[in-house]
Design a protein around this motif. Sequence first.
Motif, short mmCIF file in Angstrom:
data_model
loop_
_atom_site.label_atom_id
_atom_site.label_comp_id
_atom_site.label_asym_id
_atom_site.label_seq_id
_atom_site.Cartn_x
_atom_site.Cartn_y
_atom_site.Cartn_z
N ARG A 183 4.44 7.04 7.07
CA ARG A 183 5.47 6.32 6.69
C ARG A 183 5.61 5.93 5.28
NH1 ARG A 183 7.37 2.69 11.92
NH2 ARG A 183 6.28 3.91 13.78
N ILE A 184 4.45 5.49 4.75
CA ILE A 184 4.44 5.31 3.25
C ILE A 184 4.77 6.27 2.37
CG2 ILE A 184 2.91 4.75 1.17
CD1 ILE A 184 1.38 2.93 3.21
N LYS A 185 4.35 7.56 2.68
CA LYS A 185 4.81 8.67 2.03
C LYS A 185 6.34 9.13 2.06
CE LYS A 185 0.33 10.99 1.91
NZ LYS A 185 0.27 10.94 0.66
N GLN A 186 6.96 8.78 3.48
CA GLN A 186 8.28 9.01 3.58
C GLN A 186 9.08 8.27 2.67
OE1 GLN A 186 8.92 8.12 7.75
NE2 GLN A 186 7.93 10.03 8.42
N ILE A 187 8.72 6.71 2.46
CA ILE A 187 9.42 5.97 1.68
C ILE A 187 9.24 6.52 0.08
CG2 ILE A 187 9.34 3.80 0.31
CD1 ILE A 187 8.56 2.67 2.95
N GLY A 188 8.05 6.99 -0.18
CA GLY A 188 8.03 7.53 -1.65
C GLY A 188 8.72 8.86 -1.80
N ASP A 189 8.87 9.68 -0.92
CA ASP A 189 9.70 10.86 -0.92
C ASP A 189 11.28 10.57 -1.25
OD1 ASP A 189 7.74 12.58 -0.67
OD2 ASP A 189 7.86 12.86 1.45
N THR A 190 11.57 9.15 -0.71
CA THR A 190 13.05 8.93 -1.21
C THR A 190 13.09 8.44 -2.70
OG1 THR A 190 12.61 6.64 -0.54
CG2 THR A 190 13.20 8.12 1.20
N GLY A 191 12.17 8.42 -3.31
CA GLY A 191 12.27 7.94 -4.83
C GLY A 191 12.16 6.38 -4.86
N PRO A 195 -6.46 -1.50 10.82
CA PRO A 195 -5.96 -0.38 11.74
C PRO A 195 -7.08 0.41 12.24
CG PRO A 195 -5.63 0.25 9.31
CD PRO A 195 -6.23 -1.17 9.33
N ASP A 196 -6.75 1.27 13.57
CA ASP A 196 -7.71 2.36 13.74
C ASP A 196 -7.20 3.58 13.18
OD1 ASP A 196 -5.55 3.28 15.41
OD2 ASP A 196 -6.28 2.22 17.23
N GLY A 197 -7.95 4.65 13.41
CA GLY A 197 -7.63 6.06 12.81
C GLY A 197 -6.15 6.34 12.97
N ALA A 198 -5.70 6.43 14.27
CA ALA A 198 -4.43 6.71 14.70
C ALA A 198 -3.34 5.92 13.79
CB ALA A 198 -4.14 6.76 15.96
N GLN A 199 -3.64 4.50 13.77
CA GLN A 199 -2.56 3.50 13.32
C GLN A 199 -2.65 3.94 11.77
OE1 GLN A 199 -4.37 0.15 14.68
NE2 GLN A 199 -2.99 -0.09 16.20
N THR A 241 6.10 -1.26 -2.27
CA THR A 241 5.80 -2.57 -2.75
C THR A 241 4.60 -3.09 -1.52
OG1 THR A 241 7.43 -3.82 -1.44
CG2 THR A 241 7.85 -3.10 -3.79
N ASP A 242 3.79 -4.26 -1.95
CA ASP A 242 3.00 -4.66 -0.84
C ASP A 242 3.90 -5.29 0.33
OD1 ASP A 242 1.08 -4.37 -2.86
OD2 ASP A 242 1.24 -6.31 -3.80
N ALA A 243 5.15 -5.54 0.07
CA ALA A 243 5.88 -6.31 1.34
C ALA A 243 6.16 -4.91 2.21
CB ALA A 243 7.05 -6.80 0.66
N ASP A 244 6.53 -3.72 1.69
CA ASP A 244 6.72 -2.74 2.37
C ASP A 244 5.72 -2.35 3.23
OD1 ASP A 244 9.34 -2.30 1.18
OD2 ASP A 244 8.57 -1.02 -0.48
N ILE A 245 4.35 -2.17 2.64
CA ILE A 245 3.01 -1.67 3.28
C ILE A 245 2.73 -2.84 4.43
CG2 ILE A 245 0.75 -1.50 2.79
CD1 ILE A 245 1.26 -0.92 -0.21
N MET A 246 2.96 -4.14 4.29
CA MET A 246 2.81 -4.87 5.19
C MET A 246 3.78 -4.82 6.41
SD MET A 246 1.78 -8.23 2.82
CE MET A 246 1.02 -9.28 3.98
N ALA A 247 5.09 -4.70 6.11
CA ALA A 247 6.02 -4.42 6.95
C ALA A 247 5.80 -3.33 7.98
CB ALA A 247 7.43 -4.37 6.60
N ILE A 248 5.29 -2.08 7.36
CA ILE A 248 4.93 -0.84 8.03
C ILE A 248 3.54 -1.24 9.06
CG2 ILE A 248 4.12 1.26 7.84
CD1 ILE A 248 5.87 1.65 5.14
N ALA A 249 2.85 -1.80 8.46
CA ALA A 249 1.71 -2.27 9.38
C ALA A 249 1.95 -2.98 10.48
CB ALA A 249 0.39 -2.83 8.29
N ASP A 250 2.64 -4.13 10.16
CA ASP A 250 2.97 -4.92 11.17
C ASP A 250 3.82 -4.06 12.51
OD1 ASP A 250 2.17 -7.09 10.02
OD2 ASP A 250 4.17 -7.84 9.24
#
Length: 503
Positions: free
Chosen positions: A348-356, A337-341, A360-369
């Motif tokens: 978005r990863i931190k938003q998921i973490g804040d929900t408790g 990803p570039d800097g903005a991406q 997972t890797d699948a979450d990260i890949m889905a967000i990146a996609d």
Amino acid sequence: MIVLFGESIRFFDTTLRDGEQTPGVCLTPAEKLEIATHLADVGVHVIEAGSAAASLGERQSIRAIADAGLAAETCTYVRALAQDIDLAADAGADSVHLVVPVSDLHIAKKLRKTREQVCDMAWSAVEYAKSRGLVVELSGEDASRADQTFLAAIFREGVERGADRLCFCDTVGLLTPERAAELIPPLLFAPLSIHCHDDLGFALANSVAALRAGASCAHVTVNGLGERAGNTALEELAMALEVLYGVDTGIATEELYPLSTHVARLTGVPLATNKPIVGEMAFTHESGIHAHGVMRDASTYESIRPEQVGRRRRIVIGKHSGSAAVEAALHDMGYAPDGAQLADIVARIKQIGDTGMRVTDADIMAIADTVMAIEFKPCLELRQFTIVSGSNAVPTASVTMLVNGSEITGAAVGTGPVDAAIRALQRSVADVGSVRLDEYRVDAITGGTDALVDVSVKLSKDGKTVTSRGARTDIIMASVEAVIAGMNRLLREEHEDRSQDSD
């Protein structure tokens, strides 16, 4: 500080005797031989293979280990009874761990005998064991609560009667390092072992203190298995001696983690996630500060290299992760990803973490996609699955899936409905890749019989691993969802371009 370690420290492993006394643990002779072979390969000097008097299966185990030609000495636990010693000798043991209660509490309350009677039993047993051609380690049970003058007397006479080695047992974990330093030196008129239990968390410290005071052998178990809170852990003591005191233990430390997981699998006792050396989190980093430091120089937040104990470092992504850790994880997954991406993905990863929720890797890949506008075409699509299970039925699962556009139906049996379903999924994708389930974890998110459950899995294929999850009120459906999500990520085309917008 003067360290008084002897020239050569020996390891007496009692995983197969004291460790098997962990409530709920029961090993077959074949499993005991597996573990004994691994222990010998790691470099332990003595393997206490069990108690010959306990059962026919125990004697078969001892015989199998004694006949295996292992580099380690085969030992068995015996009481001060001729019949125990005969069973040990007849089973092919090289040595006996002759255990005699020495505290007044044990002598009076457990044996209901006098000190004089216990002495006669111990010395007669030593002489009889020597007459049967056995090496004898005379062990004082509850030695840390014994009259030390009496203990020294029974030990000294035992050596005169033929005992080859002695053992000081802290049976209920009441020893302290300070007392170990005081009590051990007066008993060094023969090679002395230290046997510690971890009831108050002092087993490792007490073992080290006793070795520093002149004891030449430590009794240990893999993963600290044992009654109640367990015994001194082999992997912890070996690494403490190597790293903190510079002692060359002779233990093949790179085999400690494989040994640990081997024993955990066969005993059914899982490792605590935060256990030193071998726990899941021992070399896992999430915090942004820690992960960033480790990526620059691992010694910033690691006292030993994971490779020293047969492990690999893991950077886990979650709400505490910084941009550097997320970027490194994405790079490993094939994203650039570039800097903005990158900033958007981190947010978005931190938003998921804040929900408790775990990320997972699948979450990260889905967000990146999503952020990078990459079209992800899953190669697997579930059409249906059926589970048959019951008190009089073998758990069986059938699964129909679209695999790269072709409909495939697979079936499997398992130890339970979830196991059967996962096996059926693995068979369904066998033609496109062999996917292995490495870890399976389930947590109830809500209460009650209709609880929402969160299933997390770790899958691997050709050296690559991926974590994924599924959340449903149906544990089987959640498991299927998690496995399919992970399989889709593992099986996605390696040559696809994930470095820029698809536009």
